[in-house]
Scaffold this motif. Structure first.
Motif, short mmCIF file in Angstrom:
data_model
loop_
_atom_site.label_atom_id
_atom_site.label_comp_id
_atom_site.label_asym_id
_atom_site.label_seq_id
_atom_site.Cartn_x
_atom_site.Cartn_y
_atom_site.Cartn_z
N ASN A 243 -39.15 -4.05 0.15
CA ASN A 243 -39.30 -3.31 -1.10
C ASN A 243 -37.94 -2.83 -1.58
N TYR A 244 -37.94 -2.13 -2.73
CA TYR A 244 -36.64 -1.73 -3.31
C TYR A 244 -35.92 -0.71 -2.44
N GLN A 245 -36.70 0.12 -1.72
CA GLN A 245 -36.03 1.11 -0.85
C GLN A 245 -35.17 0.40 0.20
N ASP A 246 -35.71 -0.69 0.74
CA ASP A 246 -34.94 -1.45 1.73
C ASP A 246 -33.67 -2.01 1.10
N VAL A 247 -33.79 -2.52 -0.13
CA VAL A 247 -32.62 -3.08 -0.80
C VAL A 247 -31.55 -2.00 -0.96
N VAL A 248 -31.97 -0.82 -1.39
CA VAL A 248 -31.00 0.27 -1.60
C VAL A 248 -30.29 0.60 -0.29
N GLU A 249 -31.06 0.65 0.81
CA GLU A 249 -30.42 0.94 2.11
C GLU A 249 -29.35 -0.10 2.45
N PHE A 250 -29.67 -1.38 2.21
CA PHE A 250 -28.70 -2.44 2.52
C PHE A 250 -27.45 -2.33 1.64
N LEU A 251 -27.65 -2.00 0.36
CA LEU A 251 -26.49 -1.84 -0.54
C LEU A 251 -25.64 -0.67 -0.05
N TYR A 252 -26.28 0.44 0.25
CA TYR A 252 -25.55 1.61 0.74
C TYR A 252 -24.78 1.28 2.04
N ALA A 253 -25.38 0.44 2.89
CA ALA A 253 -24.73 0.09 4.16
C ALA A 253 -23.52 -0.83 3.94
N GLY A 254 -23.47 -1.49 2.77
CA GLY A 254 -22.30 -2.33 2.48
C GLY A 254 -22.61 -3.75 2.06
N ALA A 255 -23.90 -4.09 1.89
CA ALA A 255 -24.23 -5.43 1.39
C ALA A 255 -23.99 -5.47 -0.12
N ASN A 256 -23.49 -6.61 -0.61
CA ASN A 256 -23.30 -6.77 -2.06
C ASN A 256 -24.57 -7.25 -2.74
N CYS A 257 -25.40 -7.94 -1.96
CA CYS A 257 -26.71 -8.37 -2.46
C CYS A 257 -27.58 -8.60 -1.22
N VAL A 258 -28.84 -8.98 -1.43
CA VAL A 258 -29.74 -9.13 -0.28
C VAL A 258 -30.49 -10.46 -0.36
N GLN A 259 -30.94 -10.92 0.79
CA GLN A 259 -31.83 -12.09 0.84
C GLN A 259 -33.20 -11.63 1.34
N ILE A 260 -34.22 -12.35 0.89
CA ILE A 260 -35.59 -11.97 1.23
C ILE A 260 -36.32 -13.19 1.76
N GLY A 261 -36.93 -13.06 2.95
CA GLY A 261 -37.64 -14.18 3.56
C GLY A 261 -39.09 -13.84 3.86
N THR A 262 -39.31 -13.14 4.97
CA THR A 262 -40.67 -12.87 5.45
C THR A 262 -41.54 -12.13 4.43
N ALA A 263 -40.94 -11.27 3.62
CA ALA A 263 -41.73 -10.52 2.62
C ALA A 263 -42.49 -11.48 1.71
N ILE A 264 -41.96 -12.67 1.50
CA ILE A 264 -42.64 -13.66 0.63
C ILE A 264 -43.93 -14.14 1.30
N MET A 265 -43.88 -14.22 2.65
CA MET A 265 -45.10 -14.64 3.37
C MET A 265 -46.19 -13.58 3.23
N TYR A 266 -45.79 -12.32 3.14
CA TYR A 266 -46.78 -11.24 2.99
C TYR A 266 -47.22 -11.08 1.53
N HIS A 267 -46.27 -11.12 0.61
CA HIS A 267 -46.56 -10.71 -0.78
C HIS A 267 -46.39 -11.81 -1.81
N GLY A 268 -46.01 -13.02 -1.39
CA GLY A 268 -45.80 -14.09 -2.36
C GLY A 268 -44.50 -13.89 -3.12
N LEU A 269 -44.24 -14.83 -4.04
CA LEU A 269 -42.96 -14.82 -4.75
C LEU A 269 -42.85 -13.69 -5.78
N ASP A 270 -43.97 -13.02 -6.07
CA ASP A 270 -43.92 -11.88 -6.99
C ASP A 270 -43.02 -10.77 -6.47
N VAL A 271 -42.74 -10.83 -5.18
CA VAL A 271 -41.94 -9.78 -4.55
C VAL A 271 -40.58 -9.64 -5.25
N PHE A 272 -40.02 -10.74 -5.78
CA PHE A 272 -38.71 -10.64 -6.45
C PHE A 272 -38.80 -9.75 -7.70
#
Ligand code: FMN
Length: 300
Positions: A243-272
């Motif tokens: 979810n977006y909270q996870d993305v924010v944590e990764f950005l704060y930790a120093g990621a410039n962007c994020v990749q998403i894998g398993t969440a698609i298996m749970y929620h489908g491509l709408d997750v983006f």
């Protein structure tokens, strides 16, 4: 507000389809792009066709899934045909694997003109001997492979690292000294396993597989945080983002962007679309105008 750039790739938002999840064909990659991913990464492919492991290759566990697909793919020649069919409406990254610097370079050359960047998979925890994590656990070999690919191609080179090492910073620095343009952190964790109660057998045909999903997020986040502190390269953060909270944590930790894998298996491509629309609302609430303003804030 969500636009950003990494490795000369201009992305409309900071979410990327992770390697191996829906990335085996042009049609599924195009579908992910149309569903709102800011960029897409292919399933990893090698020089020759590889059947991978027999079924079962994937099993759900608490907090995620374990997979040991074994890098099944049709080989670079056939994969090139898929790459030619990519619609190109978002940046496209080819994930490649091999066992030697020469092999990596040979594959990289064949994919170079068909994509916007290459991601070197030196980190798969269930690859056949000599491939995957056994490379990314060896700093010297990591440097040699990155150097060799960099000499052979024009595309930016992203190196995807394994968390299954004593010191991830050492490996990140090895990739940096080989000339990497960016890092992806992390590939699946482990390996782990699950045992069937009725038969007393391991569930996966390979017995062990890489863990992904929410259970690995704290480890992925720690890797991003440590590497951001020690290395100047841009980072794609990946591991358990739901979810977006996870993305924010990764950005704060120093990621410039994020990749998403398993969440698609749970929620489908709408997750983006869900994640990017929630991220935009969060940024408005907090007064951030650009994604890059958030990168590394946990270090200040
Ligand atoms: C079914 C499956 C297949 C995967 N295949 C690949 C692959 O071919 N190459 C690769 O570098 N990573 C592969 N991965 C790892 C993911 O790209 C990602 O690094 C990992 O799953 C952690 O992110 P997640 O928790 O969002 O899934 C795969 C993961 C899964 C679940």
């Amino acid at each position: 507000m969500l636009e950003m750039e990494i490795c000369r790739m201009k992305m409309k938002n900071p979410t990327v389809l992770a390697a191996g999840v829906l990335g085996s064909t042009a049609s599924s990659l195009n579908w992910a792009a149309r569903s709102g991913a800011g960029a897409v990464v292919t399933k990893s492919f090698g020089l020759e066709p590889n059947k991978g492991y027999p079924n079962p290759t994937t099993v759900e566990v608490e907090g995620g899934i374990i997979n040991a697909i074994g890098l099944s793919n049709p080989g670079v020649e056939i994969f090139q045909e898929e790459l030619k069919k990519l619609e190109g409406n978002v940046p496209q990254v080819a994930s490649i694997y091999g066992s030697t610097p020469e092999e990596f370079s040979q594959i990289a050359i064949q994919a170079d003109n068909l994509v916007d960047a290459l991601e070197l998979n030196v980190s798969c925890p269930h690859a056949m001997e000599g491939c995957g994590a056994s490379i990314g656990q060896d700093p010297d070999l990591t440097t040699q492979i990155v150097k060799s690919v960099k000499k052979s191609v024009k595309s930016p080179v992203i190196v995807k690292l394994t968390p299954n090492v004593t010191d991830i910073v050492e490996i990140a620095q090895a990739a940096e000294s080989g000339g990497a343009d960016a890092l992806t952190l992390i590939n699946s964790l482990g390996p782990g396993m699950k045992i069937d109660l009725e038969t007393a057998n391991p569930v996966l045909s390979n017995r062990f597989g890489g863990m992904s999903g929410p259970a690995i997020k704290p480890v992925a986040l720690r890797c991003v945080y440590q590497v951001h502190q020690a290395v100047k390269l841009p980072i794609m953060g990946v591991g358990g983002i739901m979810n977006y909270q996870d993305v924010v944590e990764f950005l704060y930790a120093g990621a410039n962007c994020v990749q998403i894998g398993t969440a698609i298996m749970y929620h489908g491509l709408d997750v983006f679309r869900e994640i990017t629309s929630d991220l935009e609302k969060f940024m408005t609430r907090k007064g951030y105008q650009k994604v890059e303003e958030m990168v590394g804030l946990a270090h200040e």
